[in-house]
Design a protein around this motif. Sequence first.
Motif, mmCIF file in Angstrom:
data_model
loop_
_atom_site.group_PDB
_atom_site.id
_atom_site.type_symbol
_atom_site.label_atom_id
_atom_site.label_comp_id
_atom_site.label_asym_id
_atom_site.label_seq_id
_atom_site.Cartn_x
_atom_site.Cartn_y
_atom_site.Cartn_z
ATOM 1 N N GLN A 1 28.213 -8.996 19.235
ATOM 2 C CA GLN A 1 27.097 -9.605 19.944
ATOM 3 C C GLN A 1 27.645 -10.759 20.784
ATOM 4 O OE1 GLN A 1 23.848 -8.458 19.979
ATOM 5 N NE2 GLN A 1 24.821 -6.740 18.913
ATOM 6 N N LEU A 2 27.304 -10.767 22.063
ATOM 7 C CA LEU A 2 27.848 -11.726 23.011
ATOM 8 C C LEU A 2 26.761 -12.679 23.491
ATOM 9 C CD1 LEU A 2 29.794 -9.042 25.061
ATOM 10 C CD2 LEU A 2 30.723 -10.477 23.223
ATOM 11 N N MET A 3 27.169 -13.702 24.215
ATOM 12 C CA MET A 3 26.216 -14.658 24.767
ATOM 13 C C MET A 3 25.648 -14.095 26.071
ATOM 14 S SD MET A 3 26.871 -18.614 25.899
ATOM 15 C CE MET A 3 27.973 -18.160 27.253
ATOM 16 N N PRO A 4 24.348 -13.810 26.133
ATOM 17 C CA PRO A 4 23.763 -13.298 27.375
ATOM 18 C C PRO A 4 23.868 -14.314 28.508
ATOM 19 C CG PRO A 4 22.288 -12.918 25.520
ATOM 20 C CD PRO A 4 23.362 -13.854 25.038
ATOM 21 N N LEU A 5 23.978 -13.802 29.704
ATOM 22 C CA LEU A 5 24.069 -14.645 30.891
ATOM 23 C C LEU A 5 22.879 -14.391 31.800
ATOM 24 C CD1 LEU A 5 27.865 -14.106 31.627
ATOM 25 C CD2 LEU A 5 26.817 -16.180 30.710
ATOM 26 N N GLN A 6 22.375 -15.472 32.383
ATOM 27 C CA GLN A 6 21.269 -15.391 33.326
ATOM 28 C C GLN A 6 21.813 -15.566 34.731
ATOM 29 O OE1 GLN A 6 18.391 -18.504 33.005
ATOM 30 N NE2 GLN A 6 17.016 -17.637 34.545
ATOM 31 N N CYS A 7 21.529 -14.597 35.608
ATOM 32 C CA CYS A 7 21.950 -14.684 37.002
ATOM 33 C C CYS A 7 20.834 -15.345 37.799
ATOM 34 C CB CYS A 7 22.256 -13.289 37.542
ATOM 35 S SG CYS A 7 22.962 -13.298 39.201
ATOM 36 N N ILE B 1 29.888 -0.600 46.627
ATOM 37 C CA ILE B 1 30.950 -0.123 45.730
ATOM 38 C C ILE B 1 31.572 -1.251 44.909
ATOM 39 C CG2 ILE B 1 31.506 1.870 47.187
ATOM 40 C CD1 ILE B 1 33.902 0.341 48.268
ATOM 41 N N ASP B 2 31.139 -2.489 45.169
ATOM 42 C CA ASP B 2 31.652 -3.654 44.439
ATOM 43 C C ASP B 2 30.549 -4.160 43.519
ATOM 44 O OD1 ASP B 2 34.274 -4.363 46.145
ATOM 45 O OD2 ASP B 2 32.661 -3.790 47.512
ATOM 46 N N TYR B 3 30.906 -4.462 42.267
ATOM 47 C CA TYR B 3 29.895 -4.773 41.271
ATOM 48 C C TYR B 3 30.343 -5.945 40.393
ATOM 49 C CZ TYR B 3 28.532 -0.034 42.552
ATOM 50 O OH TYR B 3 28.190 1.087 43.263
ATOM 51 N N VAL B 4 29.324 -6.596 39.808
ATOM 52 C CA VAL B 4 29.540 -7.537 38.718
ATOM 53 C C VAL B 4 28.598 -7.119 37.592
ATOM 54 C CG1 VAL B 4 29.535 -9.926 37.941
ATOM 55 C CG2 VAL B 4 30.107 -9.400 40.334
ATOM 56 N N PHE B 5 29.168 -6.796 36.443
ATOM 57 C CA PHE B 5 28.400 -6.407 35.274
ATOM 58 C C PHE B 5 28.462 -7.521 34.234
ATOM 59 C CE2 PHE B 5 29.807 -2.359 37.103
ATOM 60 C CZ PHE B 5 28.608 -1.641 37.148
ATOM 61 N N ALA B 6 27.344 -7.763 33.568
ATOM 62 C CA ALA B 6 27.289 -8.685 32.431
ATOM 63 C C ALA B 6 26.963 -7.887 31.177
ATOM 64 C CB ALA B 6 26.228 -9.763 32.660
ATOM 65 N N PHE B 7 27.338 -8.439 30.023
ATOM 66 C CA PHE B 7 27.216 -7.707 28.759
ATOM 67 C C PHE B 7 26.574 -8.597 27.706
ATOM 68 C CE2 PHE B 7 30.563 -5.938 31.258
ATOM 69 C CZ PHE B 7 30.487 -4.566 31.054
ATOM 70 N N ASP B 8 25.538 -8.079 27.070
ATOM 71 C CA ASP B 8 24.921 -8.779 25.946
ATOM 72 C C ASP B 8 25.569 -8.400 24.627
ATOM 73 O OD1 ASP B 8 23.245 -9.791 27.868
ATOM 74 O OD2 ASP B 8 21.528 -8.538 27.330
ATOM 75 N N SER B 9 26.215 -7.233 24.603
ATOM 76 C CA SER B 9 26.961 -6.787 23.427
ATOM 77 C C SER B 9 27.927 -5.703 23.867
ATOM 78 C CB SER B 9 26.019 -6.238 22.339
ATOM 79 O OG SER B 9 25.362 -5.068 22.796
#
Length: 306
Positions: A269-275, A256-264
């Motif tokens: 337009q955002l800076m993509p992140l690599q996990c 139920i706990d999450y981390v979301f990343a956003f490319d846009s």
Amino acid sequence: MANRSTDQHKNRSIKILSLNCFLVSTAASYRKVNSACRDQDVRATKIGKFGKSHDIMVLQEVWGSHLNHLQQEIQDSHVLPRSSISIFGYGAQFLDPLKLWLQKSGGLFLAHRPEMKQLFYKSHTFTASESWSYKGVNATLLDMDAYWPNKKLLIFNTHLDPLHQENQTKQLHEIRDFMSSVLDELFRSDIDLSQCGVLLHGDFNIGSESKKFQELESIIQGRDLYGEKITKTGEREHMTFDDRNPLVPHRDSRRIDYVFAFDSIGRHQLMPLQCLDFVISIPPDSENLSDHWPLQLTLLPVESDK
């Protein structure tokens, strides 16, 4: 179209801890759902010790109870939110929760290394909630130049209602609207969003196996970083709220706990992140810090080849 690659010579990876701490104020601990909330002074100290090895700590349910114990462990290694600094001394156990409640903190807390400078902060309290705790979402913009030259990281932190599904839907829409409005505000302030990574952390109280999670994904429209990892590796999904944890008061195991990343987001337009790594840490790798298992992730920005 330019290929994307990670420039590991210029950028240093960062390690982030995300955790619902289950540090509930005395005023709320009488509720049945909080009946297992014990050893808060010991757990707050352990959370601080566990968290200090991370560059950023993104926490939920820091309601002020034993805030001083948490703070003592990280005050020399991290910058704490000014509004969340403990009063310390006699009465702190009553005054700290009262202070955070009056400030409508929603139990949200973020601490970061001193080399990361906070450039912006904003919060929003949900218009509908089943509790009086001022749940909501906040945004913190960090200058990451010491780790990622000429780049920034925008972190959203949230905590949704646990049971009221209609409220959850409203809260998800408010989170997405808040994120869009913050990005619009930063854009108008001449922040280069193409050099800004964006994350959304939180306890969403929505199981990854449920139809409600599909609604969450359709509204938030982010990359579930742990979901991406287990899809790629084929490993078994670990739960974050797990009845193997002695602090969980009833039989219930869900992620139920999450981390979301956003490319846009929208027109931005955002800076993509690599996990590079994402671990849901269960004993013996971590102690029973909370009724949730800690999330630990390691990140780098993804840059365009020029």
